[in-house]
Scaffold this active site. Structure first.
Site, mmCIF file in Angstrom:
data_model
loop_
_atom_site.group_PDB
_atom_site.id
_atom_site.type_symbol
_atom_site.label_atom_id
_atom_site.label_comp_id
_atom_site.label_asym_id
_atom_site.label_seq_id
_atom_site.Cartn_x
_atom_site.Cartn_y
_atom_site.Cartn_z
ATOM 1 C CG HIS A 3 -2.043 0.929 1.128
ATOM 2 N ND1 HIS A 3 -1.941 2.254 1.449
ATOM 3 C CD2 HIS A 3 -3.302 0.735 0.686
ATOM 4 C CE1 HIS A 3 -3.108 2.838 1.214
ATOM 5 N NE2 HIS A 3 -3.950 1.948 0.748
ATOM 6 C CG ASP B 75 -8.578 -4.345 -2.524
ATOM 7 O OD1 ASP B 75 -9.754 -4.150 -2.182
ATOM 8 O OD2 ASP B 75 -7.874 -3.499 -3.093
#
Ligand code: ACO
Length: 431
Positions: A308, A366
């Protein structure tokens, strides 16, 4: 913006420039370079905006090193366990937890705007029957500006409010219709006796031929997925919405731009890509092969659902999502689901691998969401539309905040030009 007491000094060709430093309520200080070009004649260079704050905001705060996510100051794990999506939506939009009366009014307002204009049904029919639901959503949400003219004047406070409610209320209807269209089933109209998440499940899975009962535990899991995706500060799609809006574009066009950006596999499309990757891996014994590929610089493959831009620790949403995956699969009696087994083992192996540890790559939101959505019966093509419908409230909150900001300017980055300098045009016969 808070008063600045600190300054930074920048020396260029022996000349010194003093730049104000602003201290936020949380997070790193920010050097204000707004006057730099006028004073020093230089730009700053930051592709991907890794060190650039594009705005000030009071909505969402992330501490990427701690793995902390706050909406209006409230930690995401508390919101996910104690609150529900429409209460979080109110809090994001208005800045505080609503009273019981305010919440009831807000919920009823949203619920009463769930239908879309009947004429918009024809718009859906213009798409190829096998169109990806995200493609349909980008088009239909953009087309809302053609139907709801009475809420496109961004300078009118009332119209801004109406557009906000319309978008939050109608997005589940549009996402469900995009899905129904893609599988050749009739559209299911919204039901105002159901809560936001149950209504969405009903619109996706009910058919006229038989009764469909929404499972309350699945509705709760759906609501939690919405909550976990509601906002995430100045990410790519939110920045897209802000940039589109900075020119004065109408809200429906801005949100359509956000949906387009979210579709990419490095952003919202990662949930679809992640489940497809887990299925491709298939069995636990093949994990090392994929870990090796992810580490190989000559192979473009990346572990989807890992890494991320901001979190350099566990994504706090991933923790809640993992618990939710366990709950939903146990409820459905499929806790031995092979994809979940691959996901858990992949996570374990990757977290022990020095490559991922050194680069601070952890599972993101996710990684587990696709497993839950799959177990609920959604095809992978619906994962990103679900993300988009949940993120709409974040986009709207940020859009409203930006429009109320007296410092609002059209977004217009500069560049480091490395192309040819002026040269004379050569006629085609002379080239
Ligand atoms: N698998 C393998 N290696 C990775 C991964 C990954 N998933 N993510 C990053 N890396 C490596 C990069 O190769 C790079 O290595 P290097 O320093 O040797 O060149 C290093 O880690 C840093 O990666 P960057 O791409 O520079 O980091 P950035 O902050 O730009 O990217 C991103 C973040 C796009 C999320 C990236 O981690 C990624 O592609 N992840 C997979 C896609 C994904 O899951 N996206 C969802 C994000 S969450 C969301 O949008 C809701």
């Amino acid at each position: 913006m808070a008063e600045n007491t600190k300054t930074a000094k920048l020396t260029i060709d022996g000349k010194e420039y003093e730049l104000p430093i602003h201290s936020p309520s949380a997070g790193p200080d920010v050097i204000d370079i707004r006057k730099l070009y006028a004073q020093a004649g230089v730009f700053t260079y930051d592709p991907g905006f890794t060190s650039t704050a594009s705005c000030d905001s009071t909505i969402t705060f992330i501490d990427g090193d701690k793995g902390e996510l706050l909406h209006r100051g409230y930690p995401i794990d508390q919101l996910a366990s104690k609150s529900h999506f429409l209460e979080v939506a109110f809090t994001l939009l208005y800045g505080y937890l609503p009273s019981a009366d305010e919440l009831e009014k807000f919920e009823s307002l949203v619920t009463n705007h769930t239908m879309i204009h009947e004429q918009m049904h024809y718009f859906f029919r213009g798409f190829r029957r096998d169109a990806h639901p995200m493609a349909t959503m980008v088009g239909v949400v953009g087309a809302m500006s053609a139907f709801y003219h009475d809420s496109t004047d961004i300078n009118d406070q009332h119209q801004r409010e109406v557009a906000s409610i319309r978008l939050i209320a109608k997005m589940p209807t549009i996402a469900a219709m995009a899905y129904k269209y893609s599988i050749g089933q009739p559209f299911v109209y919204p039901r105002n006796d159901l809560d936001y998440a149950s209504n969405f499940l009903h619109m996706c899975f009910a058919v006229p031929a038989e009764e469909y009962q929404v499972n309350p535990i699945l509705a709760r899991a759906m609501d939690r997925i919405f909550t976990l995706h509601a906002d995430h500060e100045q990410n790519a799609s939110t920045s897209t919405v802000r940039l589109a809006s900075s020119s004065g574009a109408n809200p429906f066009a801005c949100i359509a731009a956000g949906i387009a950006c979210l579709w990419g596999p490095a952003h919202g499309g990662a949930n679809q890509a992640c489940l497809e990757m887990l299925r491709e891996i298939g069995t636990v014994d093949r994990i090392p092969e994929y870990i090796a590929r992810a580490k190989d610089k000559s192979d473009p493959f990346r572990l989807m659902g890992f890494g991320h831009r901001v979190y350099k620790n566990f994504d706090p949403r991933a923790k809640v999502m993992k618990e939710s995956a366990d709950e939903v699969l146990a409820l459905l009696g499929i806790e031995n689901n092979p994809t979940l087994q691959v996901a858990k083992e992949l996570e374990r192996i990757a977290l022990e691998d020095p490559y991922f540890a050194e680069k601070k790559l952890y599972p993101n939101v996710d990684f587990y969401s696709g497993i839950i959505l799959d177990a609920m019966g959604f095809p992978t093509s619906m994962f990103t539309p679900i993300f988009a419908l949940a993120r709409t409230v974040g986009w709207i909150s940020q859009w409203k905040e930006q429009l109320a900001d007296p410092q609002l300017k059209i977004g217009r980055p500069r560049q480091l030009y490395l192309g040819d300098t002026a040269r004379d045009y050569v006629n085609i016969e002379d080239r």
